[in-house]
Motif scaffolding. Structure first.
Motif, PDB file in Angstrom:
ATOM      1  N   TRP A 272      -1.953  -5.252   8.024  1.00  0.00           N
ATOM      2  CA  TRP A 272      -1.119  -5.762   9.107  1.00  0.00           C
ATOM      3  C   TRP A 272      -0.558  -7.130   8.724  1.00  0.00           C
ATOM      4  O   TRP A 272       0.619  -7.419   8.945  1.00  0.00           O
ATOM      5  CB  TRP A 272      -1.921  -5.794  10.400  1.00  0.00           C
TER       6      TRP A 272
ATOM      7  N   ARG B  32       3.466  -8.170   8.036  1.00  0.00           N
ATOM      8  CA  ARG B  32       4.126  -9.316   8.678  1.00  0.00           C
ATOM      9  C   ARG B  32       4.687 -10.273   7.632  1.00  0.00           C
ATOM     10  O   ARG B  32       5.786 -10.808   7.782  1.00  0.00           O
ATOM     11  CB  ARG B  32       3.153 -10.035   9.621  1.00  0.00           C
TER      12      ARG B  32
ATOM     13  N   ILE C 157       5.073 -15.051  13.794  1.00  0.00           N
ATOM     14  CA  ILE C 157       4.809 -13.669  13.368  1.00  0.00           C
ATOM     15  C   ILE C 157       3.643 -13.637  12.388  1.00  0.00           C
ATOM     16  O   ILE C 157       2.756 -12.787  12.494  1.00  0.00           O
ATOM     17  CB  ILE C 157       6.080 -13.024  12.784  1.00  0.00           C
ATOM     18  N   LEU C 158       3.596 -14.573  11.453  1.00  0.00           N
ATOM     19  CA  LEU C 158       2.502 -14.604  10.478  1.00  0.00           C
ATOM     20  C   LEU C 158       1.137 -14.777  11.141  1.00  0.00           C
ATOM     21  O   LEU C 158       0.164 -14.152  10.734  1.00  0.00           O
ATOM     22  CB  LEU C 158       2.710 -15.728   9.468  1.00  0.00           C
TER      23      LEU C 158
ATOM     24  N   ASP D 207       0.467 -13.937  14.128  1.00  0.00           N
ATOM     25  CA  ASP D 207       0.349 -12.865  15.122  1.00  0.00           C
ATOM     26  C   ASP D 207       0.182 -13.415  16.539  1.00  0.00           C
ATOM     27  O   ASP D 207      -0.639 -12.961  17.320  1.00  0.00           O
ATOM     28  CB  ASP D 207      -0.815 -11.934  14.762  1.00  0.00           C
TER      29      ASP D 207
ATOM     30  N   VAL E 258       4.476 -12.664  19.073  1.00  0.00           N
ATOM     31  CA  VAL E 258       5.357 -11.948  18.147  1.00  0.00           C
ATOM     32  C   VAL E 258       6.592 -11.438  18.879  1.00  0.00           C
ATOM     33  O   VAL E 258       7.696 -11.452  18.333  1.00  0.00           O
ATOM     34  CB  VAL E 258       4.600 -10.808  17.428  1.00  0.00           C
TER      35      VAL E 258
ATOM     36  N   ALA F 281       7.561  -4.725  14.748  1.00  0.00           N
ATOM     37  CA  ALA F 281       6.446  -5.669  14.642  1.00  0.00           C
ATOM     38  C   ALA F 281       6.000  -6.139  16.025  1.00  0.00           C
ATOM     39  O   ALA F 281       4.801  -6.273  16.282  1.00  0.00           O
ATOM     40  CB  ALA F 281       6.839  -6.861  13.781  1.00  0.00           C
TER      41      ALA F 281
ATOM     42  N   SER G  30       2.284  -5.456  17.295  1.00  0.00           N
ATOM     43  CA  SER G  30       1.423  -6.571  17.684  1.00  0.00           C
ATOM     44  C   SER G  30       0.899  -6.372  19.101  1.00  0.00           C
ATOM     45  O   SER G  30      -0.298  -6.557  19.364  1.00  0.00           O
ATOM     46  CB  SER G  30       2.193  -7.892  17.577  1.00  0.00           C
TER      47      SER G  30
END
Length: 140
Positions: free
Chosen positions: A15, A19, A70-71, A73, A76, A125, A129
């Motif tokens: 996951w 990302r 996003i990295l 999480d 998102v 994504a 998430s």
């Protein structure tokens, strides 16, 4: 084999890798505009965005903040919406293939189509998430 594939698809490392692959272009572009601020300003001027310095700072913040969210999480859905909106605006402002001819129109159309594909990836994504957090019992 199905167990192995399920294990990979459900793993945290996979996951994270997904990302990372999704945001690498946003990180690279944001850092490039930060490191070569004059180059970023030249891009803003070429797009007829004024004042160029302000737009360059806003783009840097958008790209880097969206990528980091996003990295890690977190939010998102928000980061994907902001980055997707940014990509959509670049189609309308920079990659205006409908206003161009020949090879220039074709290249702009390819960039626009690539941007649409990335917008779809950002949407996926955000959905992923949300569902992963819901399954884990975390607040979405």
């Amino acid at each position: 084999m199905q167990k192995v594939i399920s294990g990979i698809l459900e793993s945290r490392w996979f996951w994270f890798l997904a990302r990372l692959c999704l945001v690498v272009m946003f990180l690279a572009s944001g850092l490039a505009k930060l490191i070569d601020f004059d180059g970023g300003m030249a891009e803003m001027q070429a797009a007829r965005l004024a004042p160029a310095a302000l737009f360059n700072v806003l783009v840097i913040i958008t790209l880097l903040a969206g990528a980091v969210l996003i990295l890690i999480d977190r939010a998102v859905w928000l980061a994907a919406g902001i980055l997707g909106g940014f990509l959509f605006l670049t189609i309308l402002i920079v990659h205006t293939f409908w206003n161009k001819t020949g090879a220039e129109a074709q290249i702009s159309m390819f960039f626009a189509l690539e941007h649409i594909v990335v917008i779809g990836g950002l949407m996926a994504a955000a959905i992923t998430s949300h569902l992963r957090r819901k399954i884990a019992g975390l607040s979405a």
